[in-house]
Write an enzyme that holds these catalytic residues in place. Structure first.
Site, mmCIF file in Angstrom:
data_model
loop_
_atom_site.group_PDB
_atom_site.id
_atom_site.type_symbol
_atom_site.label_atom_id
_atom_site.label_comp_id
_atom_site.label_asym_id
_atom_site.label_seq_id
_atom_site.Cartn_x
_atom_site.Cartn_y
_atom_site.Cartn_z
ATOM 1 N N LYS A 22 -19.904 16.686 -6.803
ATOM 2 C CA LYS A 22 -19.364 17.668 -7.750
ATOM 3 C C LYS A 22 -18.497 18.711 -7.037
ATOM 4 C CE LYS A 22 -22.237 20.522 -10.216
ATOM 5 N NZ LYS A 22 -21.814 21.938 -10.205
ATOM 6 N N SER A 23 -19.014 19.271 -5.953
ATOM 7 C CA SER A 23 -18.251 20.314 -5.237
ATOM 8 C C SER A 23 -16.916 19.769 -4.748
ATOM 9 C CB SER A 23 -19.035 20.803 -4.015
ATOM 10 O OG SER A 23 -20.171 21.497 -4.421
ATOM 11 N N ARG A 124 -23.456 35.076 -15.846
ATOM 12 C CA ARG A 124 -23.606 34.976 -14.382
ATOM 13 C C ARG A 124 -22.701 35.992 -13.674
ATOM 14 N NH1 ARG A 124 -23.422 28.842 -12.637
ATOM 15 N NH2 ARG A 124 -24.098 29.772 -10.681
ATOM 16 N N SER A 169 -22.533 32.464 -0.094
ATOM 17 C CA SER A 169 -22.068 31.702 -1.255
ATOM 18 C C SER A 169 -20.796 30.923 -0.921
ATOM 19 C CB SER A 169 -21.789 32.651 -2.422
ATOM 20 O OG SER A 169 -20.945 32.015 -3.363
ATOM 21 N N GLN A 171 -19.049 29.409 -3.109
ATOM 22 C CA GLN A 171 -18.063 29.681 -4.165
ATOM 23 C C GLN A 171 -17.262 30.928 -3.835
ATOM 24 O OE1 GLN A 171 -20.401 29.760 -7.774
ATOM 25 N NE2 GLN A 171 -20.576 27.525 -7.841
ATOM 26 N N ASP A 316 -29.178 23.809 -4.096
ATOM 27 C CA ASP A 316 -29.227 23.081 -5.374
ATOM 28 C C ASP A 316 -30.419 22.131 -5.455
ATOM 29 O OD1 ASP A 316 -26.988 24.425 -6.217
ATOM 30 O OD2 ASP A 316 -25.586 22.827 -5.692
ATOM 31 N N LYS A 343 -28.419 31.211 -10.913
ATOM 32 C CA LYS A 343 -27.777 29.903 -11.125
ATOM 33 C C LYS A 343 -27.599 29.696 -12.636
ATOM 34 C CE LYS A 343 -27.261 28.833 -6.901
ATOM 35 N NZ LYS A 343 -25.909 28.784 -6.380
ATOM 36 N N ARG A 389 -30.152 20.801 -13.591
ATOM 37 C CA ARG A 389 -31.051 20.442 -12.476
ATOM 38 C C ARG A 389 -32.518 20.628 -12.865
ATOM 39 N NH1 ARG A 389 -27.236 18.971 -8.907
ATOM 40 N NH2 ARG A 389 -25.482 20.390 -8.687
HETATM 41 C C1 S3P Z 1 -21.050 25.344 -4.923
HETATM 42 C C2 S3P Z 1 -21.709 26.360 -4.269
HETATM 43 C C3 S3P Z 1 -23.092 26.767 -4.560
HETATM 44 C C4 S3P Z 1 -23.826 25.701 -5.375
HETATM 45 C C5 S3P Z 1 -22.995 25.185 -6.514
HETATM 46 C C6 S3P Z 1 -21.702 24.572 -5.994
HETATM 47 C C7 S3P Z 1 -19.660 25.008 -4.532
HETATM 48 O O1 S3P Z 1 -23.065 27.963 -5.324
HETATM 49 O O2 S3P Z 1 -25.047 26.222 -5.855
HETATM 50 O O3 S3P Z 1 -23.715 24.203 -7.239
HETATM 51 O O4 S3P Z 1 -19.161 23.946 -4.910
HETATM 52 O O5 S3P Z 1 -19.043 25.822 -3.809
HETATM 53 P P1 S3P Z 1 -23.061 29.426 -4.624
HETATM 54 O O6 S3P Z 1 -21.751 29.605 -3.978
HETATM 55 O O7 S3P Z 1 -23.281 30.377 -5.761
HETATM 56 O O8 S3P Z 1 -24.203 29.411 -3.654
#
Ligand code: S3P
Length: 433
Positions: A22-23, A124, A169, A171, A316, A343, A389
Site C-alpha cells: 500500500k505505501s 485524524r 512518522s 507520512q 501497522d 490511526k 486492520r
Molecule cells: C505510512 C506510514 C505509517 C503507517 C501507514 C502508512 C506510509 O503512518 O501507519 O499505514 O505509507 O508512509 P505514520 O506515518 O502515521 O506512522
C-alpha cells in the site's frame, strides 16, 4: 454495515503472494505523476486508499491507465510543475497516506485545492504536517488551525526548514521530503528512530537532489524526476495476518512469496522469533526494495515485550500482534505505542475492547497494553469500528475461538486488502478425510 460470522479453526497451507504494498503503491502514483515522461508499475494495489490517490492525480490532469484487476499501471508524468487545479475538492476517503503526502506535493504548486475525507480521516491530526509546511511557506486553512480536514492549501515559494521527526512518522517525513523538492535551500529532516524508507528509495531511484547524512535526510530543490519502471513488492502488512495465523495453528506450513522484506517494515518477524515462532526467511532481491520469501510453520508461542524503539518497524502490525499475544503463553507488554491511538481508529482501545469481549485478558495503558495470555477465546460479537486492520485481526482471532465470532462492519477491509476474506478461505487447509 455488513457483518460476517466466522467459525472453526484450521491450519494454513500453501504458497501465497500477497497483494501489492500500500505505501509503495501510493508513492508509485505520486512519483509517476511528478516525473517527466511515462512510468510503469506492476502489482499496484487496487484497494480504495490507493485508488483515491490515483483519482486525485487524475483530477489534477494526470493521464493514468490502470488495467483493472491486473495491477498494471501506466502514468504519463507531467513534471514537478505540471499539475493543474482540480475542478472540485479532492476526496480521499479513509486514506491518511494520501492526504498527508499530497499536502507535501501541493505545498509546491501554485493553485488552491481543498482536501476532504471520511469521518475517520477528518478526525485524524494533520498539524504534524500542516505546521511544518506552513513554516516552509504554504498557506493552509482548516478546522482547529489546520489540524483537521477539510484542508485548503495554496502552495508556492517555499523555503527550506530543519525538522525533527519526533513522532517517527513516515507520512510526515515523506510530505516534507516532497515539499523539499520545491524549496530554496536544504530541507533537513532528523529521524532518531527510523520509519519506513520507501520515500527515500523513490527519491534516489528518480534522481532527486537527495542524500542521507547519518540520521539526517537532506533534500534540495530538484529540476526534474526521471520516470520509473518496476514491480511493486507484496505488502508485508497484509501478509502479516496470514503469517500470524500460520505461526500459531498446529500443522500450518505456509510459504509467503514475493513479499517486501524491507527492514523498516518487518519488525514483526523479530517479535515473532522472540515468541518462539518457526520462520525461515530468504531474500531474493535487494533493490529498489528488498523482496523475498517467508516460510511459516505452526508452533507454540510465548509472550514478549515490544518497546518504543521497535514501534515504527511494526506500527501497522500491532493489532495482529496484540491478537497473537492474547493467546500466547504468559505475559506480554507493549509500550511506547501512543501513535496507535491516532490511526484509522484508536487501535489500543478498539483491540483491547474487542479481544476482551472474546475472553482475552488485556489491560489498556496510555501508550500500549499489558496482556495475559489465555488458552483460547470464547466466541461473541465484535466490531471493526470501521478499521480495516482491526477487522482482519479479529478474523484471525476467530480461528482460536470455541464458538462463532461475529465481526460487524467488515467492508472496511477494502481500503487496504479487498481480497482478504477470499484469501483467508483459500489458505485454510481443508481437513483431511
Ligand atoms: C505510512 C506510514 C505509517 C503507517 C501507514 C502508512 C506510509 O503512518 O501507519 O499505514 O505509507 O508512509 P505514520 O506515518 O502515521 O506512522
Amino acid at each position: 454495515m455488513p457483518s460476517l460470522v466466522l467459525q472453526g479453526s484450521s491450519s494454513f497451507k500453501g504458497i501465497y503472494c500477497p497483494p501489492g504494498d500500500k505505501s509503495i503503491s501510493h508513492r508509485a502514483v505520486m512519483f509517476g505523476a511528478l516525473a517527466e515522461g511515462e512510468s510503469r508499475f506492476t502489482h499496484f494495489l487496487e484497494a480504495e486508499d490507493c485508488l483515491h490517490t490515483l483519482q486525485a492525480f487524475e483530477s489534477m490532469g494526470i493521464k493514468i491507465n490502470l488495467n483493472p484487476g491486473k495491477g498494471e499501471l501506466q502514468i504519463q508524468g507531467a513534471g514537478l510543475q505540471g499539475l493543474h487545479a482540480p475542478k472540485r475538492e479532492i476526496y480521499l476517503g479513509n486514506s491518511g497516506t494520501s492526504i498527508r503526502l499530497l499536502l507535501g506535493i501541493l505545498a509546491g504548486q501554485r493553485f488552491e485545492v481543498t482536501l476532504t475525507g471520511d469521518s475517520s480521516l477528518s478526525s485524524r491530526p494533520m498539524k504534524r504536517v500542516t505546521e511544518p509546511l506552513k513554516k516552509m511557506g504554504a498557506q493552509i486553512k482548516g478546522r482547529d488551525n489546520g489540524n483537521f480536514a477539510p484542508l485548503t492549501i495554496r502552495g508556492g515559494n517555499l523555503k527550506s526548514i530543519t525538522f525533527d521527526n519526533k513522532l517517527s512518522s513516515a507520512q510526515v517525513k515523506s510530505a516534507l521530503l516532497f515539499a523539499g523538492l520545491f524549496a530554496e535551500g536544504e530541507t533537513r529532516i532528523l529521524e532518531s528512530l527510523p520509519s519506513r524508507d520507501h520515500q527515500e528509495r523513490f527519491l534516489r531511484a528518480s534522481g532527486a537532489n537527495f542524500r542521507r547524512e547519518k540520521n539526517v535526510l537532506v533534500v534540495e530543490k530538484t529540476a526534474a524526476l526521471t520516470p520509473l519502471c518496476t514491480e511493486i513488492p507484496g505488502d508485508f502488512s497484509s501478509a502479516a495476518f496470514f503469517i500470524a495465523a500460520a505461526s500459531f495453528t498446529k500443522g500450518s506450513d505456509l510459504l509467503i512469496d514475493k513479499v517486501s522484506l524491507n527492514p523498516t517494515r518487518t519488525g514483526m518477524l523479530q517479535v515473532l522469533r522472540r515468541m518462539g515462532a518457526s520462520l525461515e526467511v530468504e531474500k531474493t532481491q535487494e533493490l529498489p526494495e528488498p523482496i523475498g520469501k517467508i516460510r511459516v510453520r505452526g508452533a507454540s508461542l510465548k509472550g514478549a515485550r515490544i518497546s518504543r524503539d521497535e514501534i515504527p518497524s511494526l506500527i501497522d502490525e500491532l493489532p495482529i500482534l496484540m491478537t497473537l499475544m492474547a493467546l500466547a503463553e504468559g505475559e506480554s507488554l507493549i509500550s511506547g505505542a501512543e501513535e496507535l491511538r491516532v490511526k484509522e481508529t484508536d487501535r489500543i482501545l478498539s483491540m483491547v475492547t474487542n479481544l476482551n469481549e472474546l475472553g482475552g485478558k488485556l489491560k489498556e495503558l496510555p501508550d500500549g497494553c499489558m496482556i495475559e495470555g489465555v488458552k483460547g477465546f470464547r466466541g461473541g460479537k465484535v466490531t471493526s469500528f470501521g478499521d480495516h486492520r482491526t477487522a482482519m485481526s479479529l478474523a484471525i482471532a476467530s480461528l482460536h475461538a470455541e464458538s462463532s465470532v461475529e465481526i460487524e462492519d467488515i467492508d472496511c477491509v477494502k481500503t487496504s486488502f479487498p481480497s482478504f476474506f477470499e484469501d483467508f478461505d483459500r489458505l485454510k487447509a481443508r481437513p483431511e478425510k
